[in-house]
Scaffold this motif. Structure first.
Motif, PDB file in Angstrom:
ATOM      1  N   GLY A  90       0.817  -1.215   0.000  1.00 22.27           N
ATOM      2  CA  GLY A  90       0.000   0.000   0.000  1.00 22.27           C
ATOM      3  C   GLY A  90       0.843   1.255   0.000  1.00 22.27           C
ATOM      4  N   ASP A  91       1.934   1.233   0.799  1.00 16.20           N
ATOM      5  CA  ASP A  91       2.831   2.390   0.838  1.00 16.20           C
ATOM      6  C   ASP A  91       3.489   2.613  -0.510  1.00 16.20           C
ATOM      7  N   SER A  92       3.896   1.518  -1.154  1.00 20.77           N
ATOM      8  CA  SER A  92       4.536   1.606  -2.460  1.00 20.77           C
ATOM      9  C   SER A  92       3.571   2.171  -3.503  1.00 20.77           C
TER      10      SER A  92
ATOM     11  N   ARG B 267       3.119   5.859  -2.819  1.00 18.63           N
ATOM     12  CA  ARG B 267       4.314   6.581  -3.242  1.00 18.63           C
ATOM     13  C   ARG B 267       4.358   6.755  -4.754  1.00 18.63           C
ATOM     14  N   ARG B 268       4.012   5.689  -5.494  1.00 23.52           N
ATOM     15  CA  ARG B 268       3.987   5.779  -6.960  1.00 23.52           C
ATOM     16  C   ARG B 268       2.938   6.775  -7.432  1.00 23.52           C
ATOM     17  N   LEU B 269       1.775   6.744  -6.790  1.00 20.61           N
ATOM     18  CA  LEU B 269       0.715   7.689  -7.146  1.00 20.61           C
ATOM     19  C   LEU B 269       1.174   9.120  -6.923  1.00 20.61           C
ATOM     20  N   LEU B 270       1.774   9.390  -5.768  1.00 22.56           N
ATOM     21  CA  LEU B 270       2.243  10.738  -5.459  1.00 22.56           C
ATOM     22  C   LEU B 270       3.352  11.168  -6.416  1.00 22.56           C
ATOM     23  N   ASP B 271       4.234  10.237  -6.789  1.00 24.47           N
ATOM     24  CA  ASP B 271       5.282  10.551  -7.767  1.00 24.47           C
ATOM     25  C   ASP B 271       4.673  10.939  -9.110  1.00 24.47           C
TER      26      ASP B 271
ATOM     27  N   LEU C 245       1.711  12.197  -9.620  1.00 25.39           N
ATOM     28  CA  LEU C 245       1.001  13.472  -9.507  1.00 25.39           C
ATOM     29  C   LEU C 245       1.962  14.649  -9.530  1.00 25.39           C
ATOM     30  N   GLY C 246       3.122  14.473  -8.985  1.00 26.06           N
ATOM     31  CA  GLY C 246       4.079  15.567  -8.871  1.00 26.06           C
ATOM     32  C   GLY C 246       3.848  16.327  -7.584  1.00 26.06           C
ATOM     33  N   PRO C 247       4.824  17.139  -7.198  1.00 30.10           N
ATOM     34  CA  PRO C 247       4.747  17.808  -5.894  1.00 30.10           C
ATOM     35  C   PRO C 247       3.568  18.776  -5.738  1.00 30.10           C
ATOM     36  N   ALA C 248       3.266  19.556  -6.766  1.00 28.52           N
ATOM     37  CA  ALA C 248       2.180  20.542  -6.642  1.00 28.52           C
ATOM     38  C   ALA C 248       0.824  19.861  -6.496  1.00 28.52           C
ATOM     39  N   ARG C 249       0.558  18.876  -7.333  1.00 29.01           N
ATOM     40  CA  ARG C 249      -0.730  18.173  -7.243  1.00 29.01           C
ATOM     41  C   ARG C 249      -0.811  17.341  -5.973  1.00 29.01           C
ATOM     42  N   SER C 250       0.301  16.767  -5.548  1.00 24.03           N
ATOM     43  CA  SER C 250       0.308  16.015  -4.285  1.00 24.03           C
ATOM     44  C   SER C 250      -0.030  16.936  -3.118  1.00 24.03           C
ATOM     45  N   ARG C 251       0.536  18.136  -3.138  1.00 22.09           N
ATOM     46  CA  ARG C 251       0.248  19.113  -2.079  1.00 22.09           C
ATOM     47  C   ARG C 251      -1.235  19.495  -2.113  1.00 22.09           C
ATOM     48  N   THR C 252      -1.783  19.703  -3.309  1.00 19.20           N
ATOM     49  CA  THR C 252      -3.202  20.048  -3.442  1.00 19.20           C
ATOM     50  C   THR C 252      -4.078  18.896  -2.955  1.00 19.20           C
TER      51      THR C 252
END
Length: 153
Positions: free
Chosen positions: A3-5, A8-12, A14-21
C-alpha cells in the motif's frame, strides 16, 4: 508494504504541486467533517430552543463556518494567506457563501420535499455539506488562503 509503495507511486505521478493540493483537499475534508459535527450539534440545539429548521440552520452554518475557518487556517492551509485574522475570517465567510448557497439550497430542498429528511434533518445537513465542499475548497484555496505567503495574524 504494498500500500505504501502504491501511494508513493501515485504521489510521484502526480508531482509535488498536485500532491500538495491533494493533501490539502483531504485535510479540508477532515475539517469539513468536524464542521459537519458542529453544524449538526448546533442545529439540534437550535431546534431544542425553538429556532426551527431554517433559522436553526443559519445559526448552525455560522458556527460551522467559524470552526472550519479556524481549523483550515491552523492546519489545512497553515502558513498561507495573509492579513488580520478577522479580515481573513470575513473573506472566508463571504467567499464560502457560494458553497453555502449549494449547501443550504440542497438542505432546504430536501427538508421541503422529502418528509423523511424533514424528520431526520441530519441527512439534509450531510447532503448540503457534500454539495458545498468542492466549491468551498477551490474558493478558499484561491481567495482566502491563496498564494504561499507566510503567516497572517
Amino acid at each position: 508494504m504494498q500500500g505504501d509503495s502504491l501511494l508513493r507511486r501515485l504521489l510521484d505521478r502526480l508531482g509535488p504541486a498536485r500532491s500538495r493540493t491533494l493533501g490539502q483537499f483531504l485535510r479540508f475534508g477532515v475539517v469539513g467533517t468536524i464542521g459537519f459535527v458542529v453544524d449538526t450539534a448546533v442545529l439540534y440545539a437550535g431546534l431544542a430552543v425553538g429556532l426551527g429548521l431554517y433559522g436553526g440552520r443559519v445559526v448552525s452554518y455560522l458556527a460551522a463556518a467559524t470552526t472550519t475557518w479556524a481549523l483550515n487556517r491552523a492546519w489545512t492551509f497553515r502558513g498561507q494567506g495573509s492579513g488580520p485574522a478577522m479580515r481573513q475570517w470575513a473573506v472566508f465567510v463571504v467567499v464560502n457563501l457560494v458553497g453555502f448557497a449549494f449547501n443550504y439550497g440542497t438542505y432546504a430542498a430536501l427538508v421541503a420535499g422529502v418528509p423523511f429528511v424533514a424528520q431526520h434533518p441530519v441527512i439534509g445537513v450531510a447532503a448540503g455539506a457534500l454539495a458545498g465542499m468542492v466549491g468551498n475548497f477551490v474558493l478558499s484555496r484561491r481567495f482566502v488562503f491563496g498564494g504561499s505567503h507566510a503567516g497572517g495574524s
